[in-house]
Design a protein around this motif. Structure first.
Motif, PDB file in Angstrom:
ATOM      1  N   VAL A  27       0.855  -1.189   0.000  1.00  0.00           N
ATOM      2  CA  VAL A  27       0.000   0.000   0.000  1.00  0.00           C
ATOM      3  C   VAL A  27       0.888   1.236   0.000  1.00  0.00           C
ATOM      4  N   PRO A  28       0.614   2.228  -0.874  1.00  0.00           N
ATOM      5  CA  PRO A  28       1.459   3.418  -0.943  1.00  0.00           C
ATOM      6  C   PRO A  28       1.534   4.146   0.385  1.00  0.00           C
ATOM      7  N   HIS A  29       2.668   4.787   0.604  1.00  0.00           N
ATOM      8  CA  HIS A  29       2.845   5.578   1.821  1.00  0.00           C
ATOM      9  C   HIS A  29       1.785   6.677   1.878  1.00  0.00           C
ATOM     10  N   GLY A  30       1.166   6.833   3.029  1.00  0.00           N
ATOM     11  CA  GLY A  30       0.117   7.832   3.209  1.00  0.00           C
ATOM     12  C   GLY A  30      -1.277   7.290   3.006  1.00  0.00           C
ATOM     13  N   CYS A  31      -1.410   6.015   2.628  1.00  0.00           N
ATOM     14  CA  CYS A  31      -2.716   5.392   2.432  1.00  0.00           C
ATOM     15  C   CYS A  31      -2.987   4.409   3.567  1.00  0.00           C
ATOM     16  N   TYR A  32      -4.240   4.253   3.903  1.00  0.00           N
ATOM     17  CA  TYR A  32      -4.588   3.279   4.934  1.00  0.00           C
ATOM     18  C   TYR A  32      -6.042   2.851   4.772  1.00  0.00           C
ATOM     19  N   ALA A  33      -6.357   1.671   5.249  1.00  0.00           N
ATOM     20  CA  ALA A  33      -7.717   1.141   5.261  1.00  0.00           C
ATOM     21  C   ALA A  33      -8.326   1.366   6.625  1.00  0.00           C
ATOM     22  N   ALA A  34      -9.638   1.580   6.637  1.00  0.00           N
ATOM     23  CA  ALA A  34     -10.314   1.869   7.897  1.00  0.00           C
ATOM     24  C   ALA A  34     -11.779   1.473   7.806  1.00  0.00           C
ATOM     25  N   GLU A  35     -12.408   1.348   8.971  1.00  0.00           N
ATOM     26  CA  GLU A  35     -13.853   1.166   9.063  1.00  0.00           C
ATOM     27  C   GLU A  35     -14.445   2.493   9.491  1.00  0.00           C
ATOM     28  N   GLU A  36     -15.208   3.128   8.605  1.00  0.00           N
ATOM     29  CA  GLU A  36     -15.820   4.416   8.910  1.00  0.00           C
ATOM     30  C   GLU A  36     -17.322   4.289   8.748  1.00  0.00           C
TER      31      GLU A  36
END
Length: 254
Positions: A27-36
């Motif tokens: 995953v590229p730096h600065g990206c993240y997965a989340a539950e929103e």
């Protein structure tokens, strides 16, 4: 051996920012997965991206690629995301969309943000089959027939219509004007007031041309008929018989 305190602090900040989990490898730096709000979300806002990442989890429902340096969206860029409902591509430098940019999203995509880019035109094919609400504001639109056709296939996000303004590539008299009031007022696809006026003018010219042909044909026939009349020999007037009384009178007078 315990991890550095700085790493623990950054991890706590990420988790506190919205329940994000550490980014998987690739995953590229600065990206993240989340539950929103119960939705699987993948955020790559302000990550310095120049291309759409290929490592987006396929269970992503909301994807944020805003505020990057994306120049184009290639064909099938999101076709591996079968449940994607919301896509934010705003505040990039997009100048080109492939006609198959949103291929595979016809049954799921509901919201698309293309605002604040460098789009002068987009292919109508890119939106075929999609039932989306889209934000097209803050782009240098060419304000042509293609844009008019796009607007017939999509729904504009509330309050964004006034932001669709004609850019430098539009006709000089349209530059800086809002596009929506011009639809139906200007000749863009041969429709609207301008198109109707031209159609009326063409019909009038055709009618006048037809009458002119009839008049010329009549004059030609008239001239030809008169020429035939002049060529015919003149008929002599019948000679009246001279009565005897008139003859004797004439003789006496002589």
């Amino acid at each position: 051996m315990f991890p550095p305190a700085s790493y623990l602090l950054s991890l706590l900040l990420v988790i506190d920012a919205g329940g994000a989990v550490p980014s998987p490898q690739g995953v590229p730096h600065g990206c993240y997965a989340a539950e929103e709000a119960g939705e699987r979300t993948f955020r790559c806002s302000q990550a310095g991206l120049s291309a759409v990442p290929t490592s987006i989890p396929n269970d992503t429902r909301k994807l944020y690629l805003d505020a990057n340096r994306l120049v184009s969206v290639p064909a099938g860029a999101f076709q591996h995301l079968p449940v994607l409902e919301e896509l934010d591509l705003s505040h990039n430098v997009l100048a080109h969309l492939s006609g198959a940019a949103f291929q595979g999203l016809a049954g799921t995509l509901r919201h698309l943000d293309l605002s604040a880019n460098q789009l002068a035109s987009v292919p109508v094919e890119a939106f075929m089959g999609l039932k989306i609400q889209v934000n097209l504001s803050a782009n240098p639109w060419r304000c042509d027939c293609a844009l008019q056709e796009v607007l017939r296939r999509v729904r504009l996000a509330p309050g964004t219509g006034t932001g669709i303004v004609c850019g430098p590539g539009a006709r000089p008299d349209l530059v800086g004007q809002e596009f929506l009031p011009l639809v139906g007022e200007e000749e863009l696809c041969g429709m609207g007031r301008g198109g109707a006026r031209r159609s009326t003018d063409v019909a009038l010219l055709v009618t006048m041309g037809g009458w002119l042909v009839l008049v010329v044909a009549y004059l030609a026939h008239y001239v030809w008929q008169n020429r035939d009349e002049t060529r015919r020999p003149l008929k002599r007037a019948p000679m009246l018989p001279v009565r005897s009384e008139d003859s004797s009178t004439l003789s006496t007078m002589v």
